[in-house]
Enzyme design. Structure first.
Site, PDB file in Angstrom:
ATOM      1  N   GLN A  67       0.847  -1.203   0.000  1.00  0.00           N
ATOM      2  CA  GLN A  67       0.000   0.000   0.000  1.00  0.00           C
ATOM      3  C   GLN A  67       0.880   1.249   0.000  1.00  0.00           C
ATOM      4  OE1 GLN A  67      -1.957   1.603   3.565  1.00  0.00           O
ATOM      5  NE2 GLN A  67      -3.900   1.263   2.529  1.00  0.00           N
ATOM      6  N   CYS A  97      -5.994   6.997   5.883  1.00  0.00           N
ATOM      7  CA  CYS A  97      -5.308   7.226   7.157  1.00  0.00           C
ATOM      8  C   CYS A  97      -5.725   8.582   7.747  1.00  0.00           C
ATOM      9  CB  CYS A  97      -3.791   7.181   6.956  1.00  0.00           C
ATOM     10  SG  CYS A  97      -2.928   7.407   8.522  1.00  0.00           S
ATOM     11  N   LYS A 136      -8.144   2.350  -1.005  1.00  0.00           N
ATOM     12  CA  LYS A 136      -8.801   2.200   0.306  1.00  0.00           C
ATOM     13  C   LYS A 136      -9.149   3.608   0.767  1.00  0.00           C
ATOM     14  CE  LYS A 136      -8.112  -0.054   4.770  1.00  0.00           C
ATOM     15  NZ  LYS A 136      -7.720   0.993   5.721  1.00  0.00           N
ATOM     16  N   HIS A 165     -14.000   2.281   4.031  1.00  0.00           N
ATOM     17  CA  HIS A 165     -14.143   2.279   5.489  1.00  0.00           C
ATOM     18  C   HIS A 165     -15.087   3.443   5.804  1.00  0.00           C
ATOM     19  CE1 HIS A 165     -13.398   1.959   9.682  1.00  0.00           C
ATOM     20  NE2 HIS A 165     -12.878   3.164   9.747  1.00  0.00           N
ATOM     21  N   GLY A 221      -9.558  -5.660  10.178  1.00  0.00           N
ATOM     22  CA  GLY A 221      -8.295  -5.255  10.799  1.00  0.00           C
ATOM     23  C   GLY A 221      -8.233  -5.683  12.253  1.00  0.00           C
ATOM     24  N   ARG A 222      -8.754  -4.827  13.130  1.00  0.00           N
ATOM     25  CA  ARG A 222      -8.617  -5.069  14.570  1.00  0.00           C
ATOM     26  C   ARG A 222      -9.239  -6.398  14.982  1.00  0.00           C
ATOM     27  NH1 ARG A 222     -11.142   0.609  15.972  1.00  0.00           N
ATOM     28  NH2 ARG A 222     -12.369  -0.108  14.175  1.00  0.00           N
TER      29      ARG A 222
HETATM   30  C1  FMN Z   1      -2.951   0.552  14.622  1.00  0.00           C
HETATM   31  C2  FMN Z   1      -3.592   0.746  13.279  1.00  0.00           C
HETATM   32  C3  FMN Z   1      -2.792   0.915  12.155  1.00  0.00           C
HETATM   33  C4  FMN Z   1      -3.379   1.103  10.889  1.00  0.00           C
HETATM   34  N1  FMN Z   1      -2.568   1.233   9.775  1.00  0.00           N
HETATM   35  C5  FMN Z   1      -3.142   1.375   8.545  1.00  0.00           C
HETATM   36  C6  FMN Z   1      -2.351   1.417   7.350  1.00  0.00           C
HETATM   37  O1  FMN Z   1      -1.114   1.305   7.344  1.00  0.00           O
HETATM   38  N2  FMN Z   1      -3.017   1.581   6.162  1.00  0.00           N
HETATM   39  C7  FMN Z   1      -4.390   1.662   6.093  1.00  0.00           C
HETATM   40  O2  FMN Z   1      -4.960   1.797   5.009  1.00  0.00           O
HETATM   41  N3  FMN Z   1      -5.149   1.587   7.203  1.00  0.00           N
HETATM   42  C8  FMN Z   1      -4.564   1.432   8.412  1.00  0.00           C
HETATM   43  N4  FMN Z   1      -5.353   1.290   9.507  1.00  0.00           N
HETATM   44  C9  FMN Z   1      -6.822   1.213   9.332  1.00  0.00           C
HETATM   45  C10 FMN Z   1      -7.250  -0.252   9.154  1.00  0.00           C
HETATM   46  O3  FMN Z   1      -6.741  -0.787   7.949  1.00  0.00           O
HETATM   47  C11 FMN Z   1      -8.794  -0.356   9.097  1.00  0.00           C
HETATM   48  O4  FMN Z   1      -9.272   0.442   8.042  1.00  0.00           O
HETATM   49  C12 FMN Z   1      -9.447   0.106  10.395  1.00  0.00           C
HETATM   50  O5  FMN Z   1      -8.806  -0.480  11.532  1.00  0.00           O
HETATM   51  C13 FMN Z   1     -10.932  -0.252  10.404  1.00  0.00           C
HETATM   52  O6  FMN Z   1     -11.122  -1.636  10.225  1.00  0.00           O
HETATM   53  P1  FMN Z   1     -11.412  -2.628  11.474  1.00  0.00           P
HETATM   54  O7  FMN Z   1     -12.588  -2.045  12.199  1.00  0.00           O
HETATM   55  O8  FMN Z   1     -11.680  -3.959  10.865  1.00  0.00           O
HETATM   56  O9  FMN Z   1     -10.185  -2.584  12.335  1.00  0.00           O
HETATM   57  C14 FMN Z   1      -4.794   1.129  10.768  1.00  0.00           C
HETATM   58  C15 FMN Z   1      -5.586   0.954  11.906  1.00  0.00           C
HETATM   59  C16 FMN Z   1      -5.006   0.765  13.143  1.00  0.00           C
HETATM   60  C17 FMN Z   1      -5.908   0.568  14.353  1.00  0.00           C
END
Ligand code: FMN
Length: 313
Positions: A67, A97, A136, A165, A221-222
């Site tokens: 990415q 982000c 994204k 998202h 993600g989480r």
């Molecule tokens: C600690 C952390 C780091 C993240 N780093 C990125 C990243 O490098 N690139 C990105 O597109 N999203 C990043 N995100 C967002 C996640 O990819 C995702 O969109 C977000 O956590 C929502 O999805 P979830 O509810 O399934 O966690 C990050 C989120 C967290 C919590």
């Protein structure tokens, strides 16, 4: 329906991707791991340490999608070319982000502030780079209504997949993902759409699939850090056992110790994983507090041993 692991800086690095595949890769899921963002270097000299994350030999198995976090379209296109030389096909662009340090530079979801600039960026990327490029995105900066104008721009380009998202930049990770705004936007999207946000159980995952059967993918993600067997369970497989969690966490700890050359640095990375994962264990509050405070490897190992005496939820 494809299941994808979301990019998460500090969590879904190469050590984690390998440990996750080893312990919880099962019967076709996940289909892809999205790697945390890289910023293309302005002097066009690749930084060895950063590129090591994407070295093909360190990423065998399930496809990894790099990415990019960028605001200069030509520079991003150059970097896509460099990633293609390493054998990567799809490259993902980050317009999601919300971190202040990123958006202040007009990157990540900061790109959504000015649709004309976003358009110019995508024009430069798509006119200079070939092959699958996915996006994204968040819904906007202040309010979800901004997405209509943003989507008009996305719809002009051959984006291979659009992961949405449904939060806005200002929200950071507060509140809930806006499913209503997502549902309203979905029929207007030309690229295949992947949903991302707030899925933490197989029940939620299956309900989402039933509600939006036209999705090309669901990205988590989480939820996958909190329950690394989530996709396996969704595909009809078993929940994580203690032995698997132990093996997975030990591989992570040793992998980070080797990568960083220090158990202290590995512990701070492990704390990021435990922040989500600790909730797999019943009555873990006291040990969670100890885990947050500890610094020394012997303390870490003692507390982890104690956590593993607790029952799984
Ligand atoms: C600690 C952390 C780091 C993240 N780093 C990125 C990243 O490098 N690139 C990105 O597109 N999203 C990043 N995100 C967002 C996640 O990819 C995702 O969109 C977000 O956590 C929502 O999805 P979830 O509810 O399934 O966690 C990050 C989120 C967290 C919590």
């Amino acid at each position: 329906m494809n299941y994808y692991v979301a990019p998460m800086e500090g969590l879904t690095d190469r050590v984690w991707r390998q440990a996750h595949q080893k312990w919880f890769g099962w019967a076709g899921g996940p289909a892809r791991y999205y790697a945390p963002f890289l910023s293309p270097p302005e002097n066009r000299v690749l930084i060895k340490k950063k590129m090591a994350e994407l070295a093909p030999e360190a990423n065998p198995g399930v496809p990894v999608i790099p990415q990019l976090l960028a605001r200069d379209g030509e520079l991003a296109a150059w970097m896509i070319g460099e990633l293609r030389k390493l054998g990567y096909t799809e490259v993902n662009l980050n317009f999601g982000c919300p971190a202040g340090t990123v958006t202040a530079k007009g990157k990540g979801s900061g790109m959504l502030r000015d649709p004309a600039k976003l358009d110019a960026f995508l024009e430069a990327v798509f006119s200079h780079a070939e092959g699958p490029i996915s996006v994204k995105t968040r819904l906007g900066v202040e309010k979800p209504e901004e997405f209509a104008a943003i989507l008009t721009i996305y719809n002009r380009y051959p984006i291979s997949e659009l992961t949405i998202h449904p939060r806005v930049m200002r929200q950071l990770y507060r509140g809930q993902a806006d499913r209503e705004a997502f549902a309203a936007a979905l029929p207007q999207c030309k690229p295949p759409v992947c949903y991302n946000g707030d899925i933490t159980t197989t029940g939620q995952l299956h309900a989402l699939e039933a509600e939006f059967p036209t999705l090309s993918g669901i990205m988590i993600g989480r939820g996958i850090i909190a329950d690394p067997a989530l996709f396996r369970k969704a595909l009809g497989g078993p929940a994580a056992t203690k032995a698997e969690l132990r093996g997975y966490l030990d591989d992570l700890y040793h992998g980070y110790t080797e990568l960083f050359g220090s158990a202290g640095c590995a512990i701070s990375r492990m704390k990021g994983h435990w922040f989500y994962l600790i909730h797999c264990f019943a009555d873990s509050e006291k040990l969670e507090k100890q885990l947050k405070k500890l610094r020394e490897p012997w303390e870490y190992e003692t507390v982890v041993n104690q956590i593993f005496t607790l029952p799984l939820i």
